[in-house]
Design a protein around this motif. Structure first.
Motif, PDB file in Angstrom:
ATOM      1  N   GLY A 129      33.250 -32.159  87.258  1.00  0.00           N
ATOM      2  CA  GLY A 129      33.156 -30.946  86.445  1.00  0.00           C
ATOM      3  C   GLY A 129      31.876 -30.153  86.664  1.00  0.00           C
ATOM      4  N   VAL A 130      31.644 -29.215  85.734  1.00  0.00           N
ATOM      5  CA  VAL A 130      30.501 -28.308  85.856  1.00  0.00           C
ATOM      6  C   VAL A 130      29.781 -28.199  84.507  1.00  0.00           C
ATOM      7  N   VAL A 131      28.436 -28.211  84.568  1.00  0.00           N
ATOM      8  CA  VAL A 131      27.599 -27.956  83.388  1.00  0.00           C
ATOM      9  C   VAL A 131      27.013 -26.555  83.558  1.00  0.00           C
ATOM     10  N   VAL A 132      27.135 -25.719  82.540  1.00  0.00           N
ATOM     11  CA  VAL A 132      26.593 -24.357  82.628  1.00  0.00           C
ATOM     12  C   VAL A 132      25.540 -24.162  81.535  1.00  0.00           C
ATOM     13  N   LEU A 133      24.299 -23.934  81.986  1.00  0.00           N
ATOM     14  CA  LEU A 133      23.159 -23.765  81.070  1.00  0.00           C
ATOM     15  C   LEU A 133      22.765 -22.288  81.028  1.00  0.00           C
ATOM     16  N   PHE A 134      22.204 -21.872  79.887  1.00  0.00           N
ATOM     17  CA  PHE A 134      21.792 -20.472  79.750  1.00  0.00           C
ATOM     18  C   PHE A 134      20.317 -20.392  79.369  1.00  0.00           C
ATOM     19  N   GLY A 135      19.517 -19.871  80.310  1.00  0.00           N
ATOM     20  CA  GLY A 135      18.096 -19.667  80.078  1.00  0.00           C
ATOM     21  C   GLY A 135      17.852 -18.216  79.699  1.00  0.00           C
ATOM     22  N   SER A 136      16.605 -17.803  79.781  1.00  0.00           N
ATOM     23  CA  SER A 136      16.271 -16.454  79.321  1.00  0.00           C
ATOM     24  C   SER A 136      15.139 -15.851  80.132  1.00  0.00           C
ATOM     25  N   ILE A 137      15.218 -14.545  80.288  1.00  0.00           N
ATOM     26  CA  ILE A 137      14.135 -13.777  80.900  1.00  0.00           C
ATOM     27  C   ILE A 137      12.855 -13.935  80.068  1.00  0.00           C
ATOM     28  N   ALA A 138      13.032 -14.277  78.758  1.00  0.00           N
ATOM     29  CA  ALA A 138      11.869 -14.451  77.865  1.00  0.00           C
ATOM     30  C   ALA A 138      10.997 -15.626  78.289  1.00  0.00           C
ATOM     31  N   ALA A 139      11.544 -16.504  79.152  1.00  0.00           N
ATOM     32  CA  ALA A 139      10.804 -17.717  79.520  1.00  0.00           C
ATOM     33  C   ALA A 139      10.145 -17.617  80.898  1.00  0.00           C
ATOM     34  N   VAL A 140      10.205 -16.442  81.509  1.00  0.00           N
ATOM     35  CA  VAL A 140       9.658 -16.299  82.860  1.00  0.00           C
ATOM     36  C   VAL A 140       8.156 -16.567  82.884  1.00  0.00           C
ATOM     37  N   ARG A 141       7.452 -16.064  81.856  1.00  0.00           N
ATOM     38  CA  ARG A 141       6.003 -16.265  81.783  1.00  0.00           C
ATOM     39  C   ARG A 141       5.597 -16.364  80.315  1.00  0.00           C
ATOM     40  N   GLY A 142       4.745 -17.326  80.000  1.00  0.00           N
ATOM     41  CA  GLY A 142       4.359 -17.535  78.607  1.00  0.00           C
ATOM     42  C   GLY A 142       3.682 -16.310  78.020  1.00  0.00           C
ATOM     43  N   ARG A 143       3.963 -16.042  76.753  1.00  0.00           N
ATOM     44  CA  ARG A 143       3.334 -14.905  76.070  1.00  0.00           C
ATOM     45  C   ARG A 143       3.232 -15.235  74.585  1.00  0.00           C
ATOM     46  N   GLY A 144       2.617 -14.316  73.834  1.00  0.00           N
ATOM     47  CA  GLY A 144       2.308 -14.606  72.436  1.00  0.00           C
ATOM     48  C   GLY A 144       3.475 -14.512  71.479  1.00  0.00           C
ATOM     49  N   ARG A 145       4.661 -14.149  71.980  1.00  0.00           N
ATOM     50  CA  ARG A 145       5.854 -14.113  71.118  1.00  0.00           C
ATOM     51  C   ARG A 145       6.931 -15.019  71.716  1.00  0.00           C
ATOM     52  N   ASN A 146       7.906 -15.382  70.893  1.00  0.00           N
ATOM     53  CA  ASN A 146       8.980 -16.274  71.353  1.00  0.00           C
ATOM     54  C   ASN A 146       8.407 -17.554  71.973  1.00  0.00           C
ATOM     55  N   VAL A 147       7.372 -18.082  71.352  1.00  0.00           N
ATOM     56  CA  VAL A 147       6.607 -19.175  71.967  1.00  0.00           C
ATOM     57  C   VAL A 147       7.445 -20.452  72.090  1.00  0.00           C
ATOM     58  N   TYR A 149      10.789 -20.762  71.471  1.00  0.00           N
ATOM     59  CA  TYR A 149      12.057 -20.440  72.148  1.00  0.00           C
ATOM     60  C   TYR A 149      11.867 -20.470  73.662  1.00  0.00           C
ATOM     61  N   ALA A 150      10.802 -19.811  74.150  1.00  0.00           N
ATOM     62  CA  ALA A 150      10.577 -19.741  75.595  1.00  0.00           C
ATOM     63  C   ALA A 150      10.239 -21.118  76.172  1.00  0.00           C
ATOM     64  N   ALA A 151       9.490 -21.927  75.395  1.00  0.00           N
ATOM     65  CA  ALA A 151       9.166 -23.277  75.877  1.00  0.00           C
ATOM     66  C   ALA A 151      10.455 -24.081  76.051  1.00  0.00           C
ATOM     67  N   ALA A 152      11.374 -23.939  75.097  1.00  0.00           N
ATOM     68  CA  ALA A 152      12.644 -24.671  75.191  1.00  0.00           C
ATOM     69  C   ALA A 152      13.469 -24.165  76.375  1.00  0.00           C
ATOM     70  N   LYS A 153      13.499 -22.852  76.546  1.00  0.00           N
ATOM     71  CA  LYS A 153      14.289 -22.292  77.660  1.00  0.00           C
ATOM     72  C   LYS A 153      13.686 -22.696  79.009  1.00  0.00           C
ATOM     73  N   ARG A 154      12.352 -22.753  79.082  1.00  0.00           N
ATOM     74  CA  ARG A 154      11.711 -23.177  80.341  1.00  0.00           C
ATOM     75  C   ARG A 154      12.101 -24.635  80.637  1.00  0.00           C
ATOM     76  N   ALA A 155      12.192 -25.440  79.574  1.00  0.00           N
ATOM     77  CA  ALA A 155      12.554 -26.849  79.763  1.00  0.00           C
ATOM     78  C   ALA A 155      13.988 -26.989  80.286  1.00  0.00           C
ATOM     79  N   LEU A 156      14.841 -26.020  79.990  1.00  0.00           N
ATOM     80  CA  LEU A 156      16.213 -26.088  80.515  1.00  0.00           C
ATOM     81  C   LEU A 156      16.225 -25.965  82.045  1.00  0.00           C
ATOM     82  N   VAL A 157      15.213 -25.261  82.585  1.00  0.00           N
ATOM     83  CA  VAL A 157      15.124 -25.163  84.050  1.00  0.00           C
ATOM     84  C   VAL A 157      14.862 -26.561  84.622  1.00  0.00           C
TER      85      VAL A 157
END
Ligand SMILES: NC(=O)c1ccc[n+]([C@@H]2O[C@H](COP(=O)([O-])OP(=O)(O)OC[C@H]3O[C@@H](n4cnc5c(N)ncnc54)[C@H](OP(=O)(O)O)[C@@H]3O)[C@@H](O)[C@H]2O)c1
Length: 243
Positions: A129-147, A149-157
Motif C-alpha cells: 500500500g501507500v502512506v500519504v503524509l501532508f506537510g506545510s510550507i510553514a515548516a520550510v524555515r523556523g520563525r516566530g509564529r506557528n512554532v 505546528y511547524a516543528a511537528a510538520k518538519r518532523a513529518l519529513v
C-alpha cells in the motif's frame, strides 16, 4: 480496497474522501466530531455506493489511536491507502503557549500520524500500500509564529525519510505533499500573501497519484520555488522578515 482518511471531516480531508469514494474506494473516515462524520459517511455511501465507516476520535488526547483504528478496519477489504490530512494550528502558537497546549498540538500534528502509521504498517506492507503524509510550507524555515505546528510538520519529513529508508517501493510507497495555502478552516480569516488553492483540486491530484511511487512534492507546484527562495535567503535578511 479500503482507503483510510484521518482528518476527513473538513477541508482537504473531506475533499480526499469525496474523490476516493468517486473512484470506488471503500473508506474509513476519522475525525473528532461523530455527528459530522456519520452524516458524511451516509452521504458518500448513498452517492457512490461504496462502504464507508466513520470513527470519531479526539486525536489531541488519544494515547493509542492505531489500536482503535485497526479495530474499525476489521471486516473491510484490505487497507491499501493511508492518508493523513490531519492538522491543527493556533493563532497563539508563538513561543508563549503553555505546556498542555503544546502537548495537544504535538498530539494532533505529530503523535497521531506516527502512532497510526506504526500500528497499520503490517497491513499496508501486506497490501503493498501507500502512506500519504501532508506537510506545510510553514515548516520550510523556523520563525516566530506557528512554532509548535511547524516543528511537528518538519518532523513529518523525518518520518517520510525513515519509512522510505526502511521499505522498498515494492513493499510500501510513501508520499509527502508539502502544501501551500488552501481555502479551508485552517486559513479561514487569515490575510494570505497569495490566493489559496481549492482543496478539491489538490485532492484530485493526490488521489490520481496514489498508485505512483514514493515522492515528496510541493502542491500547488509554485510553492517549490517559494520554498527554495525562503531557504536561500541569507539569515540576517530572513531575520528581518515579518514572516
Ligand atoms: N489549509 C492550509 O492552508 C494548509 C497549508 C499547509 C498545510 N496544510 C495541511 O494540510 C492538511 C489538511 O489541512 P486542512 O486545511 O484541510 O485542515 P482543516 O480543514 O482544519 O481539517 C483538519 C482535519 O483534522 C481533523 N482534526 C483536527 N483536530 C483533530 C482532533 N483533535 N482529533 C481528530 N481530528 C482532528 C479535523 O476534524 P474535526 O474538525 O472533527 O476535529 C479535520 O477533519 C493538514 O495536515 C494541514 O496541516 C494545510
Amino acid at each position: 480496497m479500503t482507503a483510510l482518511v484521518v482528518g476527513a471531516s473538513t477541508g482537504l480531508g473531506r475533499a480526499l474522501a469525496d474523490e476516493l469514494a468517486r473512484r470506488g474506494h471503500d473508506l474509513l473516515l476519522v475525525a473528532s466530531d461523530r455527528r459530522d462524520l456519520e452524516a458524511q459517511a451516509a452521504d458518500l455511501n448513498l452517492r457512490h455506493g461504496v462502504a464507508v465507516r466513520a470513527l470519531a476520535l479526539d486525536l489531541g488526547g488519544e494515547l493509542d489511536p492505531g489500536a482503535r483504528i485497526a479495530a474499525a478496519l476489521d471486516g473491510l477489504p484490505p487497507l491499501t491507502a493511508l492518508l493523513l490530512p490531519i492538522g491543527c494550528s493556533r493563532a497563539d502558537d508563538d513561543l508563549s503557549l503553555e505546556a498542555a497546549r503544546i502537548g495537544q498540538l504535538l498530539a494532533i500534528n505529530l503523535h497521531a500520524p506516527l502512532a497510526i502509521v506504526h500500528a497499520l504498517l503490517p497491513r499496508l506492507r501486506e497490501a503493498h500500500g501507500v502512506v500519504v503524509l501532508f506537510g506545510s510550507i510553514a515548516a520550510v524555515r523556523g520563525r516566530g509564529r506557528n512554532v509548535v505546528y511547524a516543528a511537528a510538520k518538519r518532523a513529518l519529513v523525518s518520518l517520510y525519510e525513515s519509512l522510505r529508508q526502511r521499505h522498498r517501493d515494492n513493499e510500501l510507497r510513501v508520499q509527502l505533499y508539502q502544501l501551500g495555502f488552501l481555502a479551508t478552516n485552517l486559513t479561514w480569516g487569515m490575510r494570505l500573501p497569495a490566493a489559496p488553492a481549492h482543496p478539491a483540486a489538490i485532492a484530485r491530484t493526490v488521489v490520481a497519484r496514489l498508485h505512483r511511487g514514493s515522492a515528496c512534492r510541493y502542491l500547488p507546484r509554485k510553492f517549490a520555488l517559494i520554498a527554495l527562495i525562503v531557504r536561500a535567503l541569507p539569515w540576517p535578511l530572513y531575520r528581518r522578515l515579518r514572516a
